[in-house]
Design a protein around this motif. Sequence first.
Motif, PDB file in Angstrom:
ATOM      1  N   LEU A 145     -13.786 -25.420  38.666  1.00  0.00           N
ATOM      2  CA  LEU A 145     -12.730 -26.684  38.084  1.00  0.00           C
ATOM      3  C   LEU A 145     -12.087 -26.177  36.545  1.00  0.00           C
ATOM      4  CD1 LEU A 145     -11.424 -28.908  38.681  1.00  0.00           C
ATOM      5  CD2 LEU A 145     -12.969 -30.197  37.396  1.00  0.00           C
ATOM      6  N   TYR A 146     -10.970 -26.192  36.123  1.00  0.00           N
ATOM      7  CA  TYR A 146     -10.114 -25.856  35.285  1.00  0.00           C
ATOM      8  C   TYR A 146      -9.583 -26.882  34.722  1.00  0.00           C
ATOM      9  CZ  TYR A 146     -10.866 -20.905  36.068  1.00  0.00           C
ATOM     10  OH  TYR A 146     -11.347 -20.103  36.353  1.00  0.00           O
ATOM     11  N   ASP A 147     -10.564 -28.181  34.054  1.00  0.00           N
ATOM     12  CA  ASP A 147     -10.224 -29.156  33.579  1.00  0.00           C
ATOM     13  C   ASP A 147      -8.566 -29.784  32.909  1.00  0.00           C
ATOM     14  OD1 ASP A 147     -10.443 -32.048  34.426  1.00  0.00           O
ATOM     15  OD2 ASP A 147     -11.931 -32.049  32.864  1.00  0.00           O
ATOM     16  N   ARG A 148      -8.818 -28.676  31.726  1.00  0.00           N
ATOM     17  CA  ARG A 148      -7.165 -28.562  30.620  1.00  0.00           C
ATOM     18  C   ARG A 148      -6.998 -27.651  30.452  1.00  0.00           C
ATOM     19  NH1 ARG A 148      -7.608 -33.763  28.495  1.00  0.00           N
ATOM     20  NH2 ARG A 148      -5.727 -33.078  27.165  1.00  0.00           N
ATOM     21  N   LEU A 149      -5.404 -27.467  31.987  1.00  0.00           N
ATOM     22  CA  LEU A 149      -4.896 -26.221  31.505  1.00  0.00           C
ATOM     23  C   LEU A 149      -3.567 -26.820  31.061  1.00  0.00           C
ATOM     24  CD1 LEU A 149      -5.523 -24.649  34.302  1.00  0.00           C
ATOM     25  CD2 LEU A 149      -5.626 -23.081  32.283  1.00  0.00           C
ATOM     26  N   GLU A 150      -2.495 -26.302  29.969  1.00  0.00           N
ATOM     27  CA  GLU A 150      -1.470 -26.835  29.205  1.00  0.00           C
ATOM     28  C   GLU A 150      -0.992 -25.628  29.453  1.00  0.00           C
ATOM     29  OE1 GLU A 150      -2.358 -27.101  25.169  1.00  0.00           O
ATOM     30  OE2 GLU A 150      -3.705 -29.138  25.420  1.00  0.00           O
ATOM     31  N   SER A 151       0.886 -26.124  29.920  1.00  0.00           N
ATOM     32  CA  SER A 151       1.678 -25.813  30.083  1.00  0.00           C
ATOM     33  C   SER A 151       3.256 -26.265  30.389  1.00  0.00           C
ATOM     34  CB  SER A 151       2.005 -25.233  31.939  1.00  0.00           C
ATOM     35  OG  SER A 151       2.694 -24.174  31.918  1.00  0.00           O
ATOM     36  N   TYR A 152       3.796 -26.157  30.098  1.00  0.00           N
ATOM     37  CA  TYR A 152       5.630 -26.121  29.859  1.00  0.00           C
ATOM     38  C   TYR A 152       5.993 -25.920  31.155  1.00  0.00           C
ATOM     39  CZ  TYR A 152       4.659 -27.225  24.649  1.00  0.00           C
ATOM     40  OH  TYR A 152       4.739 -27.901  23.995  1.00  0.00           O
ATOM     41  N   SER A 153       7.046 -27.203  31.638  1.00  0.00           N
ATOM     42  CA  SER A 153       7.769 -27.528  33.130  1.00  0.00           C
ATOM     43  C   SER A 153       8.956 -26.270  32.403  1.00  0.00           C
ATOM     44  CB  SER A 153       8.210 -28.451  32.840  1.00  0.00           C
ATOM     45  OG  SER A 153       8.388 -29.374  31.937  1.00  0.00           O
ATOM     46  N   LYS A 154       9.715 -26.730  33.537  1.00  0.00           N
ATOM     47  CA  LYS A 154      10.961 -25.789  33.139  1.00  0.00           C
ATOM     48  C   LYS A 154      11.993 -26.153  32.181  1.00  0.00           C
ATOM     49  CE  LYS A 154      14.956 -23.709  35.855  1.00  0.00           C
ATOM     50  NZ  LYS A 154      15.757 -23.267  37.193  1.00  0.00           N
ATOM     51  N   ASP A 155      11.856 -27.828  32.168  1.00  0.00           N
ATOM     52  CA  ASP A 155      12.662 -28.323  31.211  1.00  0.00           C
ATOM     53  C   ASP A 155      11.756 -28.772  29.820  1.00  0.00           C
ATOM     54  OD1 ASP A 155      10.930 -29.832  32.646  1.00  0.00           O
ATOM     55  OD2 ASP A 155      12.532 -32.007  33.047  1.00  0.00           O
ATOM     56  N   GLN A 156      11.024 -27.865  29.718  1.00  0.00           N
ATOM     57  CA  GLN A 156      10.011 -28.145  28.309  1.00  0.00           C
ATOM     58  C   GLN A 156       9.642 -29.461  28.155  1.00  0.00           C
ATOM     59  OE1 GLN A 156      10.694 -25.479  26.151  1.00  0.00           O
ATOM     60  NE2 GLN A 156      11.542 -24.210  27.843  1.00  0.00           N
ATOM     61  N   GLN A 157       9.329 -30.111  29.483  1.00  0.00           N
ATOM     62  CA  GLN A 157       7.892 -30.771  29.159  1.00  0.00           C
ATOM     63  C   GLN A 157       6.467 -30.936  29.171  1.00  0.00           C
ATOM     64  OE1 GLN A 157       9.295 -34.536  28.748  1.00  0.00           O
ATOM     65  NE2 GLN A 157      11.412 -33.606  28.684  1.00  0.00           N
ATOM     66  N   PRO A 158       6.060 -30.607  28.420  1.00  0.00           N
ATOM     67  CA  PRO A 158       4.204 -30.244  27.768  1.00  0.00           C
ATOM     68  C   PRO A 158       2.982 -30.945  29.185  1.00  0.00           C
ATOM     69  CG  PRO A 158       5.087 -31.855  26.192  1.00  0.00           C
ATOM     70  CD  PRO A 158       6.276 -31.681  26.468  1.00  0.00           C
ATOM     71  N   ALA A 159       3.127 -30.515  29.595  1.00  0.00           N
ATOM     72  CA  ALA A 159       1.703 -31.148  30.939  1.00  0.00           C
ATOM     73  C   ALA A 159       0.796 -30.583  30.704  1.00  0.00           C
ATOM     74  CB  ALA A 159       2.056 -30.995  32.202  1.00  0.00           C
ATOM     75  N   THR A 160      -0.317 -31.393  31.239  1.00  0.00           N
ATOM     76  CA  THR A 160      -1.943 -31.106  31.243  1.00  0.00           C
ATOM     77  C   THR A 160      -2.349 -31.027  32.599  1.00  0.00           C
ATOM     78  OG1 THR A 160      -2.758 -31.468  29.249  1.00  0.00           O
ATOM     79  CG2 THR A 160      -4.101 -30.998  30.515  1.00  0.00           C
ATOM     80  N   LEU A 161      -2.704 -29.236  33.322  1.00  0.00           N
ATOM     81  CA  LEU A 161      -2.971 -29.962  34.596  1.00  0.00           C
ATOM     82  C   LEU A 161      -4.870 -29.536  35.455  1.00  0.00           C
ATOM     83  CD1 LEU A 161       0.362 -27.873  33.993  1.00  0.00           C
ATOM     84  CD2 LEU A 161      -0.281 -27.690  36.854  1.00  0.00           C
ATOM     85  N   ARG A 162      -5.419 -30.140  36.046  1.00  0.00           N
ATOM     86  CA  ARG A 162      -6.575 -29.617  36.217  1.00  0.00           C
ATOM     87  C   ARG A 162      -6.354 -29.219  37.726  1.00  0.00           C
ATOM     88  NH1 ARG A 162      -7.928 -34.522  36.166  1.00  0.00           N
ATOM     89  NH2 ARG A 162      -8.098 -34.750  38.935  1.00  0.00           N
ATOM     90  N   ILE A 163      -7.040 -27.750  37.803  1.00  0.00           N
ATOM     91  CA  ILE A 163      -7.196 -27.291  38.891  1.00  0.00           C
ATOM     92  C   ILE A 163      -8.107 -26.451  39.555  1.00  0.00           C
ATOM     93  CG2 ILE A 163      -6.341 -25.095  39.798  1.00  0.00           C
ATOM     94  CD1 ILE A 163      -3.642 -24.789  37.783  1.00  0.00           C
TER      95      ILE A 163
END
Length: 300
Positions: free
Chosen positions: A82-100
């Motif tokens: 489990l990767y709990d806190r992966l940070e990324s940006y969407s196409k419209d430049q919205q910051p997000a934190t993903l759990r994968i």
Amino acid sequence: MNRPAAFMGKSNRFLSAGIVGVVIALLLLSIVFGSWYTVDQGERGVKLRYGAIVGIAEPGLNFKVPFVDTVEHVSVQNQTILYDRLESYSKDQQPATLRISVSYRVPEARVEELYSQYGTIEKMVDRLISRKVPDEVKNVFGRYTAISAIQDRTKLGIDVNEGLKKSVLGPVAIDSVQVEDVTFSDAYEQSIEKRMMAEVEIQTKRQNLETERINAEITVTQAKAQADSALAKAQAEAEAIRVRGVAEADAIKARGEALKQNAQLIALTQAEKWNGVLPATMVPGGAVPFLNLKANTGNE
């Protein structure tokens, strides 16, 4: 004095022989029991001889050379990281934190390759999977807008899965990737909620308008049906009146033709309608109804 010394010498020899015998027995037992080992069904055994791989042991009871061969157990079962806190940006430049979560396994045919290159599964995961997951998530997530990432989360997971399978090259198989959660900032979450509520309201209004349109069409249809019914009724009544008028006209015409052909028919009709009572007063010079008296000729 010499007898006790001789007895002690014999005792020491017996003791030494016993110790040697015990050591030999332990050595034999160690050789016998150390020559066999078992491998579980979900594992494969990497057999080493002086540190070099000499074979892969299948599940079950196996033999090795005592004090020479060693066995390292490698799991071939499916495992999840489990990767709990992966940070990324969407196409419209919205910051997000993903759990994968990533499910993977070591193919049975590549156990030897795994041990030769990485030694353990943990080291392989650290070098092959854990280094690739953040980059691949950023690459894939960057192709989605914030809204589409939420609405098409299943497709997002499929795309990340395909991306990892292409980028992770080594003795491992990626079975599946699950995007378990996507979290945006509180402000953006609130804006999404307001937008969704507005869309729901618009959709509700559209449904109400459609309902009103359908009801209006039903009303028009009913009114048209009633009008058509009234028109048909009026036409039927007019036709009936016309038919009666035609019949009466034909009857009058026929009667007129009959009277024209027979003048006596008028007198007959009058006589049939006379009640037999003479008028109480007579107009001078007037004729008596229905009486045609001839003058006397003197022949009476």
